[in-house]
Design an enzyme around this catalytic site. Sequence first.
Site, PDB file in Angstrom:
ATOM      1  N   GLY A   1      43.232  56.856  75.009  1.00  0.00           N
ATOM      2  CA  GLY A   1      43.642  57.232  73.665  1.00  0.00           C
ATOM      3  C   GLY A   1      43.854  58.731  73.560  1.00  0.00           C
ATOM      4  O   GLY A   1      44.285  59.376  74.508  1.00  0.00           O
TER       5      GLY A   1
ATOM      6  N   TYR B   1      58.711  48.005  65.619  1.00  0.00           N
ATOM      7  CA  TYR B   1      57.477  48.362  64.923  1.00  0.00           C
ATOM      8  C   TYR B   1      57.146  47.369  63.805  1.00  0.00           C
ATOM      9  O   TYR B   1      55.981  47.188  63.454  1.00  0.00           O
ATOM     10  CB  TYR B   1      57.571  49.764  64.311  1.00  0.00           C
ATOM     11  CG  TYR B   1      57.782  50.895  65.280  1.00  0.00           C
ATOM     12  CD1 TYR B   1      57.533  50.758  66.644  1.00  0.00           C
ATOM     13  CD2 TYR B   1      58.229  52.134  64.826  1.00  0.00           C
ATOM     14  CE1 TYR B   1      57.737  51.814  67.524  1.00  0.00           C
ATOM     15  CE2 TYR B   1      58.434  53.186  65.697  1.00  0.00           C
ATOM     16  CZ  TYR B   1      58.195  53.020  67.046  1.00  0.00           C
ATOM     17  OH  TYR B   1      58.405  54.080  67.892  1.00  0.00           O
TER      18      TYR B   1
END
Length: 308
Positions: free
Chosen positions: A227, A53
């Site tokens: 999404g 990340y």
Amino acid sequence: MMKTFNLTHTDLNVSEIALGCMRISSLSEDQLEELIRCALDLGINFFDHADIYGTEPAFGQVLAKHPELRKQMIIQSKCDIVKQVNGGPRYDTTKDYIIGQAEQSIANLHCDYLDILLLHRPDPLMDPQEVAQAFQELHDRKLVRYFGVSNFPASKMRMLQKFIDQDLIVNQIQLSAVHALAIDESVFFNMTDDHAISRTDQILDYALENDLALQAWCPFQASWQDGTYLDNPKYPKLNAVLETLATKYQVTKSAIGAAWILRLPVKIQVIAGTTNPTHLKEIVDATKIELTRQEWYDIYTAQHHPLP
């Protein structure tokens, strides 16, 4: 009050909602501290990271300023996805890589140790004996307390567990009211449609059989293309059901979506990836309600899951 449960074979009592830290790089240091304190105030004690990340240093800066917060936290990170300069990612589960990344995560997070370290993705070249050596060294050096996996099928968990001395205590999987592959494969067993294809290797049954905890990532996502399913015009029937239940329970649709996951008869955490304190509070409301069986099935069948 936030509901918690004990992770089997550990002394960790974890919150049903966890804060996923993948997107925190968009926040300023002050905003991130506000989000962390909001999570703690809501009873969230679990913070999910991954080396890939790239956000661990930002979180670590808050802990460097406020080391007292570490005592209120259960910190988890993941490793083995390697970002390459040219081309897509690859995986590395060699002993040196696992140990090196765990050490780096601890340094980035200013946290002295990780409560849990997960292998992020199955590596076709993984040598389980080498993983076992890495886990043992990290455990012996008191750098990692417990271990688990992410996105692993039941068969690969079973294989890995044979070689390592530590119990694999969690598996993090993608799960939402739309991305419900772990549920579909049982509901549609012995049927001819695509929902019957086993894509998670019956991971829900494996978790129940072994008292394993699951962690649901992207709990509101429909697909990478679409999404979120929340207020998405492509999912009108689902959103209508969610709106009805949100009105009944006086919560938001996101709380209903999270409650749908928490209703499963398995130890499970919802990984909330929001960076908005208000939205986080809305998601936490999921722990205050329990959907009826009919309500759970109404959500499940609202999109594309007609029961056989």
